[in-house]
Design a protein around this motif. Structure first.
Motif, mmCIF file in Angstrom:
data_model
loop_
_atom_site.group_PDB
_atom_site.id
_atom_site.type_symbol
_atom_site.label_atom_id
_atom_site.label_comp_id
_atom_site.label_asym_id
_atom_site.label_seq_id
_atom_site.Cartn_x
_atom_site.Cartn_y
_atom_site.Cartn_z
ATOM 1 N N GLY A 98 -11.189 5.955 2.191
ATOM 2 C CA GLY A 98 -11.460 4.548 2.460
ATOM 3 C C GLY A 98 -12.595 3.997 1.613
ATOM 4 N N MET A 158 0.839 -1.180 0.000
ATOM 5 C CA MET A 158 0.000 0.000 0.000
ATOM 6 C C MET A 158 0.887 1.247 0.000
ATOM 7 S SD MET A 158 -2.799 1.302 2.790
ATOM 8 C CE MET A 158 -4.016 0.091 2.422
ATOM 9 N N ARG A 175 1.905 5.044 0.630
ATOM 10 C CA ARG A 175 1.664 6.037 1.674
ATOM 11 C C ARG A 175 1.459 7.398 1.015
ATOM 12 N NH1 ARG A 175 -0.142 6.476 6.484
ATOM 13 N NH2 ARG A 175 1.011 7.805 7.868
ATOM 14 N N ARG A 195 -12.321 3.248 -5.915
ATOM 15 C CA ARG A 195 -12.014 4.203 -6.985
ATOM 16 C C ARG A 195 -13.265 4.549 -7.801
ATOM 17 N NH1 ARG A 195 -9.161 3.345 -12.465
ATOM 18 N NH2 ARG A 195 -10.332 1.441 -12.279
ATOM 19 N N GLN A 208 -8.526 6.446 -1.556
ATOM 20 C CA GLN A 208 -7.807 5.759 -0.485
ATOM 21 C C GLN A 208 -7.912 6.550 0.816
ATOM 22 O OE1 GLN A 208 -3.652 5.210 -1.308
ATOM 23 N NE2 GLN A 208 -3.326 3.904 0.453
ATOM 24 N N ARG A 209 -7.792 7.863 0.739
ATOM 25 C CA ARG A 209 -7.866 8.714 1.919
ATOM 26 C C ARG A 209 -9.228 8.592 2.596
ATOM 27 N NH1 ARG A 209 -5.199 13.929 3.157
ATOM 28 N NH2 ARG A 209 -3.412 12.901 2.240
ATOM 29 N N GLU A 265 -7.472 8.285 -7.247
ATOM 30 C CA GLU A 265 -7.166 7.060 -6.509
ATOM 31 C C GLU A 265 -6.693 7.363 -5.094
ATOM 32 O OE1 GLU A 265 -6.138 7.741 -9.622
ATOM 33 O OE2 GLU A 265 -7.133 6.183 -10.806
ATOM 34 N N GLU A 266 -5.838 8.366 -4.955
ATOM 35 C CA GLU A 266 -5.339 8.750 -3.631
ATOM 36 C C GLU A 266 -6.459 9.306 -2.757
ATOM 37 O OE1 GLU A 266 -0.778 9.936 -4.939
ATOM 38 O OE2 GLU A 266 -2.359 11.453 -4.982
#
Length: 69
Positions: A21, A1, A3, A24, A18-19, A14-15
């Motif tokens: 949760g 994963m 960071r 996409r 991810q932030r 995408e980030e």
């Protein structure tokens, strides 16, 4: 994963997903519907970190209003 650096002002789709949760595809849907604001830099779509905060705050406000009713 991977960071995500906390000092960045904008994130890729995408980030940002991810932030939050989330997936996409869900993130793309939120951006395309305008629920989460984004910016275009050249040909790239980016999500300002503050727009993620605004989105979460709006969810909290909606939840608070629904709970109060």
């Amino acid at each position: 994963m991977q960071r995500i650096a906390d000092d960045r002002v904008v994130l890729t789709i995408e980030e940002a997903a991810q932030r939050l949760g989330i997936g996409r595809t869900t993130m793309y849907a939120l951006v395309m519907s305008g629920e989460i604001r984004s910016v275009t830099i050249g040909r790239l779509r980016r999500v300002p970190v503050r727009c993620l905060t605004e989105y979460v705050n709006s969810l909290l406000a909606d939840d608070t209003a629904a709970t109060a009713a």
